[in-house]
Design a protein around this motif. Structure first.
Motif, PDB file in Angstrom:
ATOM      1  N   ALA A   1       0.839  -1.205   0.000  1.00 34.64           N
ATOM      2  CA  ALA A   1       0.000   0.000   0.000  1.00 34.64           C
ATOM      3  C   ALA A   1       0.876   1.259   0.000  1.00 34.64           C
ATOM      4  N   LEU A   2       1.964   1.221   0.728  1.00 34.08           N
ATOM      5  CA  LEU A   2       2.906   2.340   0.757  1.00 34.08           C
ATOM      6  C   LEU A   2       3.515   2.556  -0.624  1.00 34.08           C
ATOM      7  N   ALA A   3       3.721   1.475  -1.343  1.00 36.15           N
ATOM      8  CA  ALA A   3       4.286   1.560  -2.693  1.00 36.15           C
ATOM      9  C   ALA A   3       3.336   2.241  -3.667  1.00 36.15           C
ATOM     10  N   GLU A   4       2.056   2.219  -3.379  1.00 36.86           N
ATOM     11  CA  GLU A   4       1.052   2.836  -4.253  1.00 36.86           C
ATOM     12  C   GLU A   4       1.028   4.357  -4.136  1.00 36.86           C
ATOM     13  N   LEU A   5       1.556   4.885  -3.037  1.00 39.45           N
ATOM     14  CA  LEU A   5       1.536   6.331  -2.812  1.00 39.45           C
ATOM     15  C   LEU A   5       2.514   7.035  -3.750  1.00 39.45           C
ATOM     16  N   PRO A   6       2.223   8.275  -4.092  1.00 38.92           N
ATOM     17  CA  PRO A   6       3.176   9.036  -4.910  1.00 38.92           C
ATOM     18  C   PRO A   6       4.421   9.386  -4.100  1.00 38.92           C
ATOM     19  N   SER A   7       5.532   9.585  -4.792  1.00 36.34           N
ATOM     20  CA  SER A   7       6.790   9.918  -4.116  1.00 36.34           C
ATOM     21  C   SER A   7       6.743  11.358  -3.598  1.00 36.34           C
ATOM     22  N   LEU A   8       7.726  11.708  -2.789  1.00 38.16           N
ATOM     23  CA  LEU A   8       7.791  13.069  -2.253  1.00 38.16           C
ATOM     24  C   LEU A   8       7.916  14.101  -3.362  1.00 38.16           C
ATOM     25  N   ASP A   9       8.709  13.791  -4.381  1.00 35.48           N
ATOM     26  CA  ASP A   9       8.867  14.735  -5.497  1.00 35.48           C
ATOM     27  C   ASP A   9       7.545  14.944  -6.229  1.00 35.48           C
ATOM     28  N   GLU A  10       6.786  13.846  -6.429  1.00 34.44           N
ATOM     29  CA  GLU A  10       5.486  13.967  -7.097  1.00 34.44           C
ATOM     30  C   GLU A  10       4.531  14.804  -6.254  1.00 34.44           C
ATOM     31  N   LEU A  11       4.535  14.583  -4.944  1.00 31.29           N
ATOM     32  CA  LEU A  11       3.662  15.366  -4.064  1.00 31.29           C
ATOM     33  C   LEU A  11       4.038  16.842  -4.069  1.00 31.29           C
ATOM     34  N   ARG A  12       5.337  17.116  -4.072  1.00 29.59           N
ATOM     35  CA  ARG A  12       5.785  18.513  -4.127  1.00 29.59           C
ATOM     36  C   ARG A  12       5.343  19.174  -5.435  1.00 29.59           C
ATOM     37  N   ALA A  13       5.466  18.447  -6.539  1.00 29.53           N
ATOM     38  CA  ALA A  13       5.059  18.995  -7.830  1.00 29.53           C
ATOM     39  C   ALA A  13       3.555  19.281  -7.848  1.00 29.53           C
ATOM     40  N   ARG A  14       2.773  18.369  -7.285  1.00 32.69           N
ATOM     41  CA  ARG A  14       1.320  18.586  -7.225  1.00 32.69           C
ATOM     42  C   ARG A  14       0.986  19.805  -6.376  1.00 32.69           C
ATOM     43  N   LEU A  15       1.670  19.937  -5.246  1.00 27.87           N
ATOM     44  CA  LEU A  15       1.422  21.069  -4.353  1.00 27.87           C
ATOM     45  C   LEU A  15       1.769  22.384  -5.030  1.00 27.87           C
ATOM     46  N   ILE A  16       2.894  22.430  -5.712  1.00 31.10           N
ATOM     47  CA  ILE A  16       3.288  23.652  -6.428  1.00 31.10           C
ATOM     48  C   ILE A  16       2.271  23.967  -7.521  1.00 31.10           C
ATOM     49  N   GLY A  17       1.796  22.939  -8.211  1.00 33.10           N
ATOM     50  CA  GLY A  17       0.776  23.142  -9.237  1.00 33.10           C
ATOM     51  C   GLY A  17      -0.507  23.708  -8.659  1.00 33.10           C
ATOM     52  N   LEU A  18      -0.894  23.187  -7.492  1.00 31.05           N
ATOM     53  CA  LEU A  18      -2.107  23.698  -6.846  1.00 31.05           C
ATOM     54  C   LEU A  18      -1.930  25.137  -6.384  1.00 31.05           C
ATOM     55  N   LEU A  19      -0.746  25.463  -5.903  1.00 31.33           N
ATOM     56  CA  LEU A  19      -0.499  26.825  -5.453  1.00 31.33           C
ATOM     57  C   LEU A  19      -0.410  27.804  -6.622  1.00 31.33           C
ATOM     58  N   ASN A  20       0.121  27.368  -7.750  1.00 28.48           N
ATOM     59  CA  ASN A  20       0.265  28.241  -8.915  1.00 28.48           C
ATOM     60  C   ASN A  20      -1.046  28.429  -9.678  1.00 28.48           C
ATOM     61  N   ALA A  21      -1.949  27.469  -9.614  1.00 29.86           N
ATOM     62  CA  ALA A  21      -3.183  27.528 -10.390  1.00 29.86           C
ATOM     63  C   ALA A  21      -4.022  28.767 -10.070  1.00 29.86           C
ATOM     64  N   PRO A  22      -4.297  29.100  -8.815  1.00 26.28           N
ATOM     65  CA  PRO A  22      -5.097  30.303  -8.547  1.00 26.28           C
ATOM     66  C   PRO A  22      -4.412  31.574  -9.054  1.00 26.28           C
TER      67      PRO A  22
ATOM     68  N   SER B   1      -2.357  31.947 -11.642  1.00 29.27           N
ATOM     69  CA  SER B   1      -2.448  32.054 -13.104  1.00 29.27           C
ATOM     70  C   SER B   1      -3.891  32.350 -13.534  1.00 29.27           C
ATOM     71  N   ARG B   2      -4.865  31.823 -12.803  1.00 31.23           N
ATOM     72  CA  ARG B   2      -6.269  32.141 -13.119  1.00 31.23           C
ATOM     73  C   ARG B   2      -6.560  33.610 -12.831  1.00 31.23           C
ATOM     74  N   LEU B   3      -5.997  34.118 -11.737  1.00 30.21           N
ATOM     75  CA  LEU B   3      -6.195  35.520 -11.383  1.00 30.21           C
ATOM     76  C   LEU B   3      -5.624  36.437 -12.451  1.00 30.21           C
ATOM     77  N   VAL B   4      -4.451  36.104 -12.948  1.00 25.30           N
ATOM     78  CA  VAL B   4      -3.837  36.906 -14.014  1.00 25.30           C
ATOM     79  C   VAL B   4      -4.728  36.884 -15.255  1.00 25.30           C
ATOM     80  N   GLY B   5      -5.278  35.736 -15.582  1.00 25.98           N
ATOM     81  CA  GLY B   5      -6.169  35.629 -16.743  1.00 25.98           C
ATOM     82  C   GLY B   5      -7.416  36.476 -16.582  1.00 25.98           C
ATOM     83  N   VAL B   6      -7.999  36.469 -15.378  1.00 22.83           N
ATOM     84  CA  VAL B   6      -9.203  37.257 -15.109  1.00 22.83           C
ATOM     85  C   VAL B   6      -8.891  38.755 -15.179  1.00 22.83           C
ATOM     86  N   LEU B   7      -7.742  39.150 -14.636  1.00 23.21           N
ATOM     87  CA  LEU B   7      -7.376  40.569 -14.652  1.00 23.21           C
ATOM     88  C   LEU B   7      -7.064  41.064 -16.057  1.00 23.21           C
ATOM     89  N   GLN B   8      -6.546  40.201 -16.905  1.00 22.71           N
ATOM     90  CA  GLN B   8      -6.223  40.595 -18.273  1.00 22.71           C
ATOM     91  C   GLN B   8      -7.459  40.627 -19.173  1.00 22.71           C
TER      92      GLN B   8
END
Length: 173
Positions: free
Chosen positions: A122-143, A145-152
């Motif tokens: 079950a532990l092997a099924e979890l994403p690695s730390l690097d994958e989790l970090r990438a997902r977190l950065i993506g989630l933080l960047n998404a709002p 980039s959306r805000l910039v799109g709305v303002l433009q």
């Protein structure tokens, strides 16, 4: 093996058990040298390590480490896979065990907690730390980039209206 060599092996393993994040205990009976070499290469490329151990020496090395509860798992032809990343070693060992029946996962340990074979898988099924970090950065960047799109958007709409007005006035003259 001389007493000094045994003491050296125990010290090395004690250091491994003291510094690592996860340990996977396996039985490797029947694996060929080529198969073990292949497994070691895969594990090394993931930033982990694989080591065949003598059971009594490994049990002595476990004393005083967070992985002391693993001692009963060291019976038979035992090898350990270990890594600082909690998912690296379990992931590679589980993938290899799926393809090769000769490698059996006996159990493992994570931060001082004893894991059975199912928990290691079950532990092997979890994403690695690097994958989790990438997902977190993506989630933080998404709002952002959306805000910039709305303002433009309003500025772009005003520019299109002015361009249409200019075309309409320029075409009628």
């Amino acid at each position: 093996m001389l007493r000094a060599e045994k003491a050296k092996v125990i010290d090395e393993l004690n250091g491994v058990f003291g510094e690592t994040g996860v340990v996977v205990v396996t039985h490797y009976k029947g694996l060929t040298v080529a198969e073990i070499t292949d497994l070691r290469g895969r594990i090394r490329s993931a930033g982990a390590a694989f080591r065949v151990t003598k059971n009594k020496l490994a049990q002595r090395a476990l004393d005083g480490t967070p992985f002391a509860p693993l001692a009963p798992l060291f019976k038979g032809p035992t090898a350990i896979a270990f890594s600082k990343d909690p998912t690296a070693a379990p992931k590679i060992v589980s993938e290899f065990a799926k393809k090769n029946d000769k490698l059996q996962i006996v159990g493992g340990g994570l931060a001082g907690t004893l894991l059975d074979a199912a928990a290691v898988k079950a532990l092997a099924e979890l994403p690695s730390l690097d994958e989790l970090r990438a997902r977190l950065i993506g989630l933080l960047n998404a709002p952002a980039s959306r805000l910039v799109g709305v303002l433009q958007a309003p500025g772009g709409q005003v520019a299109r209206v002015l361009a249409a007005r200019a075309d309409k006035e320029g075409g009628g003259a």
